[in-house]
Motif scaffolding. Sequence first.
Motif, short mmCIF file in Angstrom:
data_model
loop_
_atom_site.label_atom_id
_atom_site.label_comp_id
_atom_site.label_asym_id
_atom_site.label_seq_id
_atom_site.Cartn_x
_atom_site.Cartn_y
_atom_site.Cartn_z
N LEU A 36 0.81 -1.21 0.00
CA LEU A 36 0.00 0.00 0.00
C LEU A 36 0.84 1.27 0.00
N SER A 37 2.10 1.17 0.42
CA SER A 37 2.99 2.33 0.42
C SER A 37 3.90 2.37 -0.80
N ARG A 42 11.44 6.49 0.87
CA ARG A 42 11.72 5.82 2.14
C ARG A 42 11.37 6.71 3.32
N ASP A 43 11.68 8.01 3.22
CA ASP A 43 11.33 8.94 4.30
C ASP A 43 9.82 9.05 4.47
N ALA A 44 9.12 9.10 3.33
CA ALA A 44 7.66 9.17 3.40
C ALA A 44 7.07 7.88 3.97
N GLU A 45 7.70 6.75 3.68
CA GLU A 45 7.25 5.47 4.23
C GLU A 45 7.41 5.45 5.74
N ARG A 110 -7.12 -6.53 1.45
CA ARG A 110 -5.85 -6.99 0.91
C ARG A 110 -5.76 -6.83 -0.60
N ALA A 111 -6.89 -6.72 -1.29
CA ALA A 111 -6.88 -6.57 -2.73
C ALA A 111 -6.58 -5.15 -3.17
N GLN A 112 -6.62 -4.20 -2.20
CA GLN A 112 -6.38 -2.80 -2.55
C GLN A 112 -4.88 -2.55 -2.57
N VAL A 113 -4.32 -2.30 -3.70
CA VAL A 113 -2.88 -2.11 -3.84
C VAL A 113 -2.62 -0.70 -4.33
N ALA A 114 -1.68 -0.04 -3.70
CA ALA A 114 -1.36 1.32 -4.08
C ALA A 114 -0.71 1.37 -5.46
N THR A 115 -1.08 2.36 -6.24
CA THR A 115 -0.46 2.55 -7.54
C THR A 115 0.88 3.24 -7.39
N SER A 120 0.01 13.04 -2.68
CA SER A 120 -0.10 14.43 -2.25
C SER A 120 -0.27 14.45 -0.73
N GLU A 121 -0.19 15.64 -0.14
CA GLU A 121 -0.33 15.75 1.32
C GLU A 121 -1.70 15.29 1.78
N ASP A 122 -2.75 15.69 1.06
CA ASP A 122 -4.09 15.26 1.44
C ASP A 122 -4.25 13.75 1.30
N GLU A 123 -3.72 13.21 0.23
CA GLU A 123 -3.81 11.77 0.02
C GLU A 123 -3.05 11.02 1.11
N PHE A 124 -1.93 11.58 1.54
CA PHE A 124 -1.15 10.96 2.60
C PHE A 124 -1.97 10.89 3.89
N LYS A 125 -2.64 11.98 4.24
CA LYS A 125 -3.43 12.02 5.47
C LYS A 125 -4.59 11.03 5.41
N VAL A 126 -5.23 10.97 4.25
CA VAL A 126 -6.37 10.06 4.11
C VAL A 126 -5.92 8.61 4.21
N ARG A 127 -4.86 8.26 3.49
CA ARG A 127 -4.41 6.87 3.46
C ARG A 127 -3.76 6.44 4.77
N SER A 128 -3.24 7.37 5.54
CA SER A 128 -2.67 7.00 6.82
C SER A 128 -3.75 6.50 7.77
N PHE A 129 -4.99 6.96 7.54
CA PHE A 129 -6.09 6.45 8.37
C PHE A 129 -6.83 5.32 7.68
N TYR A 130 -7.29 5.57 6.47
CA TYR A 130 -8.02 4.53 5.72
C TYR A 130 -7.33 4.29 4.39
N PRO A 131 -7.00 3.05 4.08
CA PRO A 131 -7.38 1.83 4.79
C PRO A 131 -6.31 1.26 5.73
N ILE A 132 -5.17 1.97 5.92
CA ILE A 132 -4.07 1.34 6.64
C ILE A 132 -4.34 1.26 8.14
N SER A 133 -4.70 2.40 8.77
CA SER A 133 -5.00 2.37 10.21
C SER A 133 -6.29 1.60 10.48
N PHE A 134 -7.32 1.93 9.72
CA PHE A 134 -8.61 1.25 9.84
C PHE A 134 -9.13 0.98 8.43
N PRO A 135 -9.47 -0.26 8.11
CA PRO A 135 -9.55 -1.43 8.99
C PRO A 135 -8.38 -2.40 8.89
N LEU A 136 -7.30 -2.04 8.15
CA LEU A 136 -6.20 -2.98 8.00
C LEU A 136 -5.57 -3.35 9.34
N THR A 137 -5.24 -2.34 10.15
CA THR A 137 -4.55 -2.60 11.41
C THR A 137 -5.54 -2.73 12.56
#
Length: 231
Positions: A36-37, A42-45, A110-115, A120-137
Amino acid sequence: MTEPLLIQFFKAAILVPITLLPILNPFGNAPVFARLSTGISRDAEKRLARQVTINCFFMLLGAMFIGSHVLAFFGISLPIVRVGGGILVIATGWRLLNDDSNSGDGDAIRAQVATRQVWSEDEFKVRSFYPISFPLTVGPGSIAASITLGANTPLRLPDVVISAGSAVLGVGLTTLVILLCYRYANGMVRMLGRLGTMVVLRLSAFILLCIGIEIFWHGVVDLLNESGLVS
């Protein structure tokens, strides 16, 4: 003989990661995080792993501190929470013991794979919560288990301090494992391999199963006490 307060504190704190980690499954979800990342530096990861850890910390702590109060608002008793949470933990442990896909709360995404692109900054904030924080983790299973862990509300001030402090420390230790797994997800995948990940999951799943049985049994005993069938 009553245990010293310090021993009670650390026992309660250690119970949190032992119970939650098999459900959160950061080891098994690390490869999904790596996928997903994809496309970020590497710094952004590393930043993403840190933000996900913060999100998970507050979600788990919130479920432990106010989850039972929310249930009480709807008239659900604490013994019922223990019985229901115990059954859920037992079911999760049994599923992990018999799951060949090495999956946890993140099965649904698990089928959702990052392209391959820079976020972008907004996309980073969104993806840090969904789907990685919830419901993945942090998914429904880990939230329910957190509510169950926080269901007991002590009355004495020393017990309140021990309960709150151990909860913060326990959730902190739990999310520290999440941080390490996600920050070094790519290296972990190469080091453990499929067999190593499976062994870790099987051992933790068995411990989870036993803890679920204990939670369930305490709930049943409380219900029997309330009904007057046992004293």
